[in-house]
Design a protein around this motif. Structure first.
Motif, PDB file in Angstrom:
ATOM      1  N   GLU A 144     -22.543  10.317  14.726  1.00 47.60           N
ATOM      2  CA  GLU A 144     -22.921  11.155  15.868  1.00 47.60           C
ATOM      3  C   GLU A 144     -23.240  10.300  17.096  1.00 47.60           C
ATOM      4  O   GLU A 144     -22.885  10.659  18.231  1.00 47.60           O
ATOM      5  N   LEU A 145     -23.907   9.172  16.889  1.00 45.93           N
ATOM      6  CA  LEU A 145     -24.232   8.306  18.023  1.00 45.93           C
ATOM      7  C   LEU A 145     -22.997   7.624  18.582  1.00 45.93           C
ATOM      8  O   LEU A 145     -22.918   7.373  19.792  1.00 45.93           O
ATOM      9  N   PHE A 146     -22.019   7.332  17.733  1.00 43.46           N
ATOM     10  CA  PHE A 146     -20.774   6.771  18.246  1.00 43.46           C
ATOM     11  C   PHE A 146     -20.079   7.780  19.166  1.00 43.46           C
ATOM     12  O   PHE A 146     -19.478   7.406  20.176  1.00 43.46           O
ATOM     13  N   LYS A 147     -20.149   9.061  18.807  1.00 43.97           N
ATOM     14  CA  LYS A 147     -19.598  10.109  19.676  1.00 43.97           C
ATOM     15  C   LYS A 147     -20.358  10.150  21.004  1.00 43.97           C
ATOM     16  O   LYS A 147     -19.764  10.367  22.060  1.00 43.97           O
TER      17      LYS A 147
ATOM     18  N   ALA B 292     -26.369  14.856  20.199  1.00 43.77           N
ATOM     19  CA  ALA B 292     -26.218  13.885  19.111  1.00 43.77           C
ATOM     20  C   ALA B 292     -27.396  13.990  18.135  1.00 43.77           C
ATOM     21  O   ALA B 292     -27.207  14.004  16.916  1.00 43.77           O
ATOM     22  N   VAL B 293     -28.610  14.089  18.675  1.00 44.39           N
ATOM     23  CA  VAL B 293     -29.796  14.214  17.828  1.00 44.39           C
ATOM     24  C   VAL B 293     -29.746  15.516  17.044  1.00 44.39           C
ATOM     25  O   VAL B 293     -30.043  15.554  15.842  1.00 44.39           O
ATOM     26  N   ARG B 294     -29.349  16.598  17.713  1.00 45.40           N
ATOM     27  CA  ARG B 294     -29.259  17.896  17.032  1.00 45.40           C
ATOM     28  C   ARG B 294     -28.268  17.816  15.877  1.00 45.40           C
ATOM     29  O   ARG B 294     -28.523  18.323  14.784  1.00 45.40           O
TER      30      ARG B 294
ATOM     31  N   ASP C 240     -19.209   7.334  23.115  1.00 46.69           N
ATOM     32  CA  ASP C 240     -17.862   7.600  23.639  1.00 46.69           C
ATOM     33  C   ASP C 240     -17.855   8.661  24.739  1.00 46.69           C
ATOM     34  O   ASP C 240     -16.803   8.954  25.311  1.00 46.69           O
ATOM     35  N   GLY C 241     -19.018   9.260  24.997  1.00 50.28           N
ATOM     36  CA  GLY C 241     -19.103  10.275  26.039  1.00 50.28           C
ATOM     37  C   GLY C 241     -18.654  11.658  25.605  1.00 50.28           C
ATOM     38  O   GLY C 241     -18.499  12.555  26.431  1.00 50.28           O
ATOM     39  N   GLU C 242     -18.457  11.849  24.278  1.00 50.42           N
ATOM     40  CA  GLU C 242     -18.007  13.153  23.787  1.00 50.42           C
ATOM     41  C   GLU C 242     -19.139  14.174  23.774  1.00 50.42           C
ATOM     42  O   GLU C 242     -18.905  15.375  23.941  1.00 50.42           O
ATOM     43  N   ILE C 243     -20.378  13.712  23.562  1.00 51.49           N
ATOM     44  CA  ILE C 243     -21.553  14.587  23.537  1.00 51.49           C
ATOM     45  C   ILE C 243     -22.700  13.865  24.223  1.00 51.49           C
ATOM     46  O   ILE C 243     -22.677  12.630  24.368  1.00 51.49           O
ATOM     47  N   ASP C 244     -23.726  14.621  24.642  1.00 49.45           N
ATOM     48  CA  ASP C 244     -24.901  13.964  25.225  1.00 49.45           C
ATOM     49  C   ASP C 244     -25.896  13.623  24.122  1.00 49.45           C
ATOM     50  O   ASP C 244     -25.708  13.993  22.953  1.00 49.45           O
ATOM     51  N   LEU C 245     -26.949  12.913  24.476  1.00 49.89           N
ATOM     52  CA  LEU C 245     -27.904  12.427  23.473  1.00 49.89           C
ATOM     53  C   LEU C 245     -28.609  13.577  22.769  1.00 49.89           C
ATOM     54  O   LEU C 245     -28.810  13.530  21.545  1.00 49.89           O
ATOM     55  N   LYS C 246     -28.979  14.611  23.517  1.00 51.81           N
ATOM     56  CA  LYS C 246     -29.666  15.747  22.905  1.00 51.81           C
ATOM     57  C   LYS C 246     -28.795  16.377  21.825  1.00 51.81           C
ATOM     58  O   LYS C 246     -29.281  16.708  20.733  1.00 51.81           O
TER      59      LYS C 246
ATOM     60  N   HIS D  84     -26.609  17.666  10.276  1.00 54.86           N
ATOM     61  CA  HIS D  84     -25.787  17.051   9.233  1.00 54.86           C
ATOM     62  C   HIS D  84     -26.642  16.456   8.118  1.00 54.86           C
ATOM     63  O   HIS D  84     -26.220  16.428   6.957  1.00 54.86           O
ATOM     64  N   THR D  85     -27.855  15.992   8.462  1.00 54.50           N
ATOM     65  CA  THR D  85     -28.759  15.490   7.422  1.00 54.50           C
ATOM     66  C   THR D  85     -29.226  16.626   6.530  1.00 54.50           C
ATOM     67  O   THR D  85     -29.305  16.484   5.303  1.00 54.50           O
ATOM     68  N   ARG D  86     -29.526  17.765   7.134  1.00 55.02           N
ATOM     69  CA  ARG D  86     -29.924  18.931   6.338  1.00 55.02           C
ATOM     70  C   ARG D  86     -28.783  19.370   5.425  1.00 55.02           C
ATOM     71  O   ARG D  86     -28.997  19.728   4.262  1.00 55.02           O
ATOM     72  N   GLU D  87     -27.555  19.325   5.957  1.00 55.29           N
ATOM     73  CA  GLU D  87     -26.390  19.701   5.150  1.00 55.29           C
ATOM     74  C   GLU D  87     -26.222  18.745   3.969  1.00 55.29           C
ATOM     75  O   GLU D  87     -25.925  19.161   2.842  1.00 55.29           O
ATOM     76  N   TYR D  88     -26.414  17.445   4.221  1.00 52.20           N
ATOM     77  CA  TYR D  88     -26.310  16.451   3.153  1.00 52.20           C
ATOM     78  C   TYR D  88     -27.378  16.681   2.086  1.00 52.20           C
ATOM     79  O   TYR D  88     -27.110  16.577   0.884  1.00 52.20           O
ATOM     80  N   ALA D  89     -28.584  17.034   2.525  1.00 53.85           N
ATOM     81  CA  ALA D  89     -29.669  17.318   1.574  1.00 53.85           C
ATOM     82  C   ALA D  89     -29.306  18.492   0.675  1.00 53.85           C
ATOM     83  O   ALA D  89     -29.592  18.477  -0.533  1.00 53.85           O
TER      84      ALA D  89
END
Length: 309
Positions: free
Chosen positions: A251-254, A265-267, A257-263, A272-277
């Motif tokens: 997500e941070l690589f995205k 990326a954190v979301r 790359d300017g594909e998403i903003d930081l907010k 995705h962490t919740r999905e992995y859990a």
């Protein structure tokens, strides 16, 4: 006979502090079973034990490999089995959330040959240049049986199966026996959960994950405060390594790359962490030998361990 205590559970559930307390009380080391905490360059994003925590208790397999080094569940099995053979302690403690690593130690893993550096480099290059769909088609041709069951959206699984096909000249599926190995130690499996039963619908138990999700969201925010962005920036040159094909860095690589903003990326990291859990919990439910506790039930966990020693 020695006893191996395995403490596992979904990411963010609270394994670290509980295991530190247990290890201190029993005077034993901790064997890490998190496949990403093995890499020395990414301690923040993998929530690896801090230097202070490692001073409290000796940890094995934390920060012992570089991102560019090849390491597998089969190699982990061999290393842990050797460690358990060499230790004089009658009780060993293994903890982490990597289900394949835990399964490799508890049940054994099929004798899959180590892939040569040449084949790994070639397959990595082909994934980058040809794309995943092309490799999925090749796996369908070389090993249709494995193609039917493998997650065809997971490049790591597809590439690994093809690596074995090319290394051995045989379909990957022919090497998968599924036979459990007999271990020279007792195993106590403990699962940690923060879930509560929300309701029962048509005979199905519906769980409330809200407490776990809150812990995950707060942990991601803390990672950002502790320098996850800077850590991801420092390893960006290795972004195509398999070890970085994981939540937090993708997500941070995205974001870089300017594909998403930081907010955003954190979301996404939180989501995705919740999905992995949830995926981890689905896997754990298959293991009927697991006894479940809330992370705060330290005394109950100790009682279970001491009853089964």
């Amino acid at each position: 006979m020695k006893t191996l205590v395995v403490i596992t559970g979904p990411t963010g559930v609270g394994k670290t502090e509980l295991c530190l307390s247990l290890a201190e009380q029993y005077g034993i080391d901790i064997i890490n079973a998190d496949s990403r905490q093995i890499y020395q360059e990414i301690p923040i994003g993998t929530a690896a034990p801090t230097p202070e925590q490692q001073k409290r208790v000796k940890h094995h397999f934390v920060g012992t490999k570089s991102l560019t080094e090849y390491y597998s569940a089969a190699m982990y099995e061999q290393d842990v089995m050797q460690l358990l053979e060499d230790t004089n302690a009658e009780v060993a403690l293994m903890t982490g959330g990597s289900m394949m690593y835990i399964d490799a130690v508890c049940n054994g893993i099929d004798d899959i040959p180590t892939v040569s550096d040449e084949i790994r480099v070639e397959m990595k290059h082909r994934l980058e240049t040809e794309g995943l769909d092309s490799l999925v088609e090749e796996l369908h041709r070389l090993d249709p049986k494995h193609w039917e069951t493998v997650d065809r959206r997971n490049p790591r699984r597809i590439v690994h199966a093809l690596e074995i096909c090319h290394q051995t000249g045989h379909p990957y599926s022919t090497l998968l026996t599924g036979n459990k190995k007999k271990r020279p130690f007792n195993i106590i499996k403990i699962g940690l959960t923060r879930d509560k039963i929300a309701k029962i619908k048509r005979g199905q138990i519906i769980y409330d994950h809200s407490e776990l999700y809150e812990h995950i969201n707060l942990r991601v925010e803390n990672m950002i405060r502790c320098g996850l962005i800077e850590e991801a920036k420092s390893v960006e040159k290795h972004r195509n390594e398999n070890a970085l094909n994981t939540v937090g860095y993708k997500e941070l690589f995205k974001y870089f790359d300017g594909e998403i903003d930081l907010k955003e990326a954190v979301r996404q990291i939180q989501s995705h962490t919740r999905e992995y859990a949830r995926k981890q919990l689905t896997w754990y439910k298959k293991d009927t030998g697991m006894t479940w506790f809330h992370p705060e039930q330290l005394n109950d966990i100790k009682q279970l361990i001491e009853t089964n020693l």
